[in-house]
Design an enzyme around this catalytic site. Structure first.
Site, mmCIF file in Angstrom:
data_model
loop_
_atom_site.group_PDB
_atom_site.id
_atom_site.type_symbol
_atom_site.label_atom_id
_atom_site.label_comp_id
_atom_site.label_asym_id
_atom_site.label_seq_id
_atom_site.Cartn_x
_atom_site.Cartn_y
_atom_site.Cartn_z
ATOM 1 N N SER A 155 0.844 -1.105 -0.125
ATOM 2 C CA SER A 155 0.080 0.088 -0.014
ATOM 3 C C SER A 155 0.862 1.408 0.085
ATOM 4 C CB SER A 155 -0.893 0.019 1.224
ATOM 5 O OG SER A 155 -1.367 1.095 1.543
ATOM 6 N N TYR B 246 -2.312 -0.795 10.191
ATOM 7 C CA TYR B 246 -2.043 -1.154 9.008
ATOM 8 C C TYR B 246 -0.964 -0.815 8.377
ATOM 9 C CZ TYR B 246 -3.608 -1.326 4.032
ATOM 10 O OH TYR B 246 -3.771 -1.549 2.767
HETATM 11 N N1 LIG Z 1 -8.750 -0.365 -1.211
HETATM 12 C C1 LIG Z 1 -7.678 0.576 -0.994
HETATM 13 O O1 LIG Z 1 -7.821 1.545 -0.939
HETATM 14 C C2 LIG Z 1 -6.285 -0.348 -0.939
HETATM 15 C C3 LIG Z 1 -5.332 0.641 -0.861
HETATM 16 C C4 LIG Z 1 -3.950 0.173 -0.709
HETATM 17 C C5 LIG Z 1 -3.957 -1.316 -0.647
HETATM 18 N N2 LIG Z 1 -4.952 -2.065 -0.584
HETATM 19 C C6 LIG Z 1 -4.869 -3.629 -0.567
HETATM 20 O O2 LIG Z 1 -5.351 -4.223 -1.372
HETATM 21 C C7 LIG Z 1 -5.674 -5.501 -1.135
HETATM 22 C C8 LIG Z 1 -7.010 -5.663 -1.528
HETATM 23 O O3 LIG Z 1 -7.911 -5.142 -0.608
HETATM 24 P P1 LIG Z 1 -9.188 -4.524 -1.553
HETATM 25 O O4 LIG Z 1 -9.190 -2.912 -1.352
HETATM 26 O O5 LIG Z 1 -9.663 -5.132 -2.633
HETATM 27 O O6 LIG Z 1 -10.233 -4.969 -0.324
HETATM 28 P P2 LIG Z 1 -11.591 -5.712 -0.341
HETATM 29 O O7 LIG Z 1 -12.535 -5.623 -1.357
HETATM 30 O O8 LIG Z 1 -12.179 -5.731 1.092
HETATM 31 O O9 LIG Z 1 -10.965 -7.383 -0.683
HETATM 32 C C9 LIG Z 1 -10.393 -8.229 0.337
HETATM 33 C C10 LIG Z 1 -10.244 -9.418 0.157
HETATM 34 O O10 LIG Z 1 -9.562 -10.358 1.207
HETATM 35 C C11 LIG Z 1 -10.137 -11.396 1.504
HETATM 36 N N3 LIG Z 1 -9.699 -11.700 2.871
HETATM 37 C C12 LIG Z 1 -9.671 -10.768 3.860
HETATM 38 N N4 LIG Z 1 -9.421 -11.516 5.043
HETATM 39 C C13 LIG Z 1 -9.075 -12.864 4.602
HETATM 40 C C14 LIG Z 1 -8.505 -13.968 5.229
HETATM 41 N N5 LIG Z 1 -7.733 -13.930 6.572
HETATM 42 N N6 LIG Z 1 -7.926 -14.993 4.433
HETATM 43 C C15 LIG Z 1 -8.363 -15.096 3.248
HETATM 44 N N7 LIG Z 1 -8.724 -14.030 2.409
HETATM 45 C C16 LIG Z 1 -9.115 -12.915 3.294
HETATM 46 C C17 LIG Z 1 -11.781 -10.880 1.519
HETATM 47 O O11 LIG Z 1 -12.627 -12.095 1.315
HETATM 48 P P3 LIG Z 1 -13.110 -12.945 2.433
HETATM 49 O O12 LIG Z 1 -13.724 -11.781 3.280
HETATM 50 O O13 LIG Z 1 -14.382 -13.852 1.731
HETATM 51 O O14 LIG Z 1 -12.080 -13.571 3.003
HETATM 52 C C18 LIG Z 1 -11.604 -10.252 0.112
HETATM 53 O O15 LIG Z 1 -11.668 -11.173 -0.919
HETATM 54 C C19 LIG Z 1 -5.413 -5.510 0.445
HETATM 55 O O16 LIG Z 1 -4.136 -6.223 0.791
HETATM 56 C C20 LIG Z 1 -5.518 -4.087 0.739
HETATM 57 O O17 LIG Z 1 -4.647 -3.787 2.001
HETATM 58 C C21 LIG Z 1 -6.167 -1.663 -0.644
#
Ligand SMILES: NC(=O)c1ccc[n+]([C@@H]2O[C@H](COP(=O)([O-])OP(=O)(O)OC[C@H]3O[C@@H](n4cnc5c(N)ncnc54)[C@H](OP(=O)(O)O)[C@@H]3O)[C@@H](O)[C@H]2O)c1
Length: 270
Positions: free
Chosen positions: A145, A158
């Protein structure tokens, strides 16, 4: 230029947001996918979308798994290797957030964010590496991130988890330099996903309105970066500005963080 068509790709957190969009983009370019997340029902929805949109591509393998559970991670990689014959690309994308003042964050919340964002990735890296070593090649992509580059107010737990993931990725990159296995670090900025709905709010501050990039755009950049064999991918203008100012004008980054902290603070708590 790396070839995606026919590559076997394991994506964690493939059911939502950046993971889901990346799976769709990879399927479009002919990858063979294995998707994982905890909820099978949401994985099935993504799989159905992929099968409908790309009927010629092999149907994704769906394996429910909690990446923070060591036994689950071992079984996940074994199933992938048994069914697909190997893993060419691992995308450690599953992640969770905790938002609010560090002093209001319980120790268990610090631990749970580390368990998923850092140890979840470690669990899979340790399982996948021996298989990649056997074949003499592979790519591990760790989704960090912009918040890994500098401590951001109200995101202490985080930021720490993502900074740890970056440090591990850099160590691995040096250790594996002659192995044929590459490590890519992705630094997304604010992206439109379920992340902010799901994250735990511990209090003391509000979330900024901010500009949120569509997940599809982030996914396209990630898949282009695979094709172009990039090592680091910093997304969003804010991310690039932070990277630059942290190195060349660090006082500016520190000052900006203090202003953000003041602006977002819950004034009742100050
Ligand atoms: N959105 C942002 O602004 C942003 C910015 C920078 C970085 N990121 C990073 O990008 C990545 C994806 O995030 P996103 O924004 O796409 O969030 P999201 O829509 O909430 O997706 C998160 C995914 O992770 C899975 N997950 C969560 N806990 C888990 C666990 N213990 N075991 C297996 N799967 C798990 C969830 O599915 P289940 O709940 O079914 O397990 C879901 O598929 C993350 O690493 C996040 O930190 C996001």
């Amino acid at each position: 230029m790396a070839k995606i068509e026919g590559s076997r790709v394991l994506v964690t957190g493939g059911s939502s947001g950046i993971g889901r969009a990346t799976c769709i983009e990879l399927a479009k370019r002919g990858a063979i996918l294995a998707l994982t997340a905890r909820r099978l029902k949401t994985l099935r929805k993504v799989s159905d979308e992929i099968k409908d949109a790309f009927p010629d591509v092999q149907a994704p393998l769906l394996i429910p798994c909690d990446v923070s559970d060591r036994e689950d991670a071992i079984k996940l990689v074994k199933k992938c290797v048994d069914h697909l014959g190997g893993i060419d690309i691992l995308i450690n994308n599953a992640g969770i957030g905790v938002y609010g003042k560090a002093e209001m964050t319980a120790l268990d919340d610090f631990r749970s964010v580390m368990e998923v964002n850092f140890f979840g990735s470690v669990n899979l890296i340790l399982e996948v590496l021996p298989h990649m070593k056997k074949t003499g090649g592979g790519l591990i992509i760790n989704i960090a991130s912009v918040a890994a580059m500098h401590g951001v107010p109200y995101m202490g737990a985080y930021c720490a988890s993502k900074a740890a993931l970056v440090a591990l990725s850099q160590s691995l990159r040096a250790e594996l330099a002659t192995s044929g296995i590459s490590i890519m670090i992705v630094y997304p900025g604010y992206t439109q996903t379920n992340f902010f709905r799901v994250e735990k709010k511990v209090g003391g501050a509000r979330r900024p309105a901010g500009r949120y990039v569509p997940a599809k755009k982030v996914a396209r950049s990630i898949v282009n970066a695979i094709e172009n064999e990039r090592q680091d991918l910093v997304l969003t203008l804010e991310g690039k500005a932070l990277k630059f100012s942290k190195v060349f004008i660090p006082w500016l980054a520190e000052g900006a963080m203090q202003r953000i902290a003041y602006k977002l603070a819950d004034k009742k708590e100050v």
